[in-house]
Design an enzyme around this catalytic site. Structure first.
Site, PDB file in Angstrom:
ATOM      1  N   ASP A   2       0.800  -1.221   0.000  1.00 14.66           N
ATOM      2  CA  ASP A   2       0.000   0.000   0.000  1.00 14.66           C
ATOM      3  C   ASP A   2       0.833   1.272   0.000  1.00 14.66           C
ATOM      4  OD1 ASP A   2      -2.825   0.798   0.239  1.00 14.66           O
ATOM      5  OD2 ASP A   2      -2.885  -1.166   1.220  1.00 14.66           O
ATOM      6  N   HIS A  19       2.791   3.339  -8.998  1.00 18.19           N
ATOM      7  CA  HIS A  19       2.821   1.886  -9.215  1.00 18.19           C
ATOM      8  C   HIS A  19       4.144   1.461  -9.870  1.00 18.19           C
ATOM      9  CE1 HIS A  19      -1.149   1.572  -7.728  1.00 18.19           C
ATOM     10  NE2 HIS A  19      -1.728   2.184  -8.744  1.00 18.19           N
ATOM     11  N   LEU A 113      13.452 -19.306  -3.375  1.00 19.10           N
ATOM     12  CA  LEU A 113      12.269 -18.554  -2.938  1.00 19.10           C
ATOM     13  C   LEU A 113      11.071 -18.799  -3.868  1.00 19.10           C
ATOM     14  CD1 LEU A 113      10.942 -16.139  -1.300  1.00 19.10           C
ATOM     15  CD2 LEU A 113      11.938 -14.634  -3.049  1.00 19.10           C
TER      16      LEU A 113
END
Ligand code: FPP
Length: 223
Positions: A2, A19, A113
């Protein structure tokens, strides 16, 4: 992740710039998580509710995701990173779906990962889809007693991925926003006031060291 919009406003730029900067942060944090030996990292990139945003913003985020999947392939390969997806896959634009499918396939044997892209993801939607999948199984018809927590977990989007230990929310928001509602039953939350584009590897380290001090009882008591 956020705070992209607020970050852009502070710089007198439009939301899309936020963004773009948020994507850079995502790359930074994926690298840091991989270097730290973290096993799973879920990035909540687009929710089932985010379609309410302006078409321009939605299109821009989808474009970023597509670019991320294509441009980062060498990076995944070098770091053994496996890409996964959580969310309503059929509801994604066709080209994004194809790119995700390709990334899932190209990285499926990597053992480092695992980055789970939560895209067109909603916690309630995931539970609904799981229940629908169960309802389609003839073996469960009328077998109410067969419905257990373990069984529901097996019908979620990624049943092999463990529940998250730590959920980090940036930009000071104090809501779950429909994120991993089922899986988060005993997750630890860490709220950071820092806007996502400003997040660094050091912030991730601070969040993890805070988590390491928590006493996890899972509803029980410490003996
Ligand atoms: C929330 O901030 C952020 C989003 C809905 C989009 C997140 C997308 C990216 C970071 C880019 C794609 C990422 C990957 C990993 C492929 P907000 O827009 O709600 O910010 P605000 O609350 O300040 O307005």
């Amino acid at each position: 992740m956020d705070g992209n919009g607020r970050w852009a406003r502070k710089q007198n730029q439009n939301r899309t710039q936020g963004h773009l900067e948020g994507l850079k942060t995502a790359k930074r944090i994926v690298k840091a998580a991989s270097d730290m030996g973290i096993a799973y990292l879920t990035l909540y990139a687009f929710s089932t509710e985010n379609w309410k945003r302006a078409a321009e913003e939605v299109g821009f985020i989808m474009g970023l995701v597509k670019r991320y999947l294509i441009e980062e392939m060498d990076f995944y390969r070098q770091n053994g990173i496996r890409i996964r997806h959580a969310g309503d896959f059929p509801g994604l634009p066709e080209d994004i779906g194809q790119e995700i499918q390709k990334a899932l396939e190209d990285t499926k044997d990597f053992t480092g990962l695992q980055v789970i892209l939560a895209l067109n993801y909603g916690g309630r939607d995931e539970i609904c889809r799981a229940v629908r999948r169960m309802a389609r199984e003839p073996k469960f018809s009328g077998e109410a007693a067969a419905v257990t927590e373990d069984l529901i977990s097996q019908y979620l989007d990624n049943p092999d991925i463990p529940d998250p230990d730590l959920i980090i929310r940036t930009a000071g928001e104090l809501r779950t926003s429909n994120f991993l509602l089922w899986e988060a039953a005993y997750s630890e939350y860490y709220i950071s006031d820092i806007l996502w584009p400003d997040w660094t590897e050091e912030d991730l380290r601070l969040a993890i060291s805070d988590f390491q001090k928590r006493e996890r009882r899972f509803g029980g008591v410490i003996k």
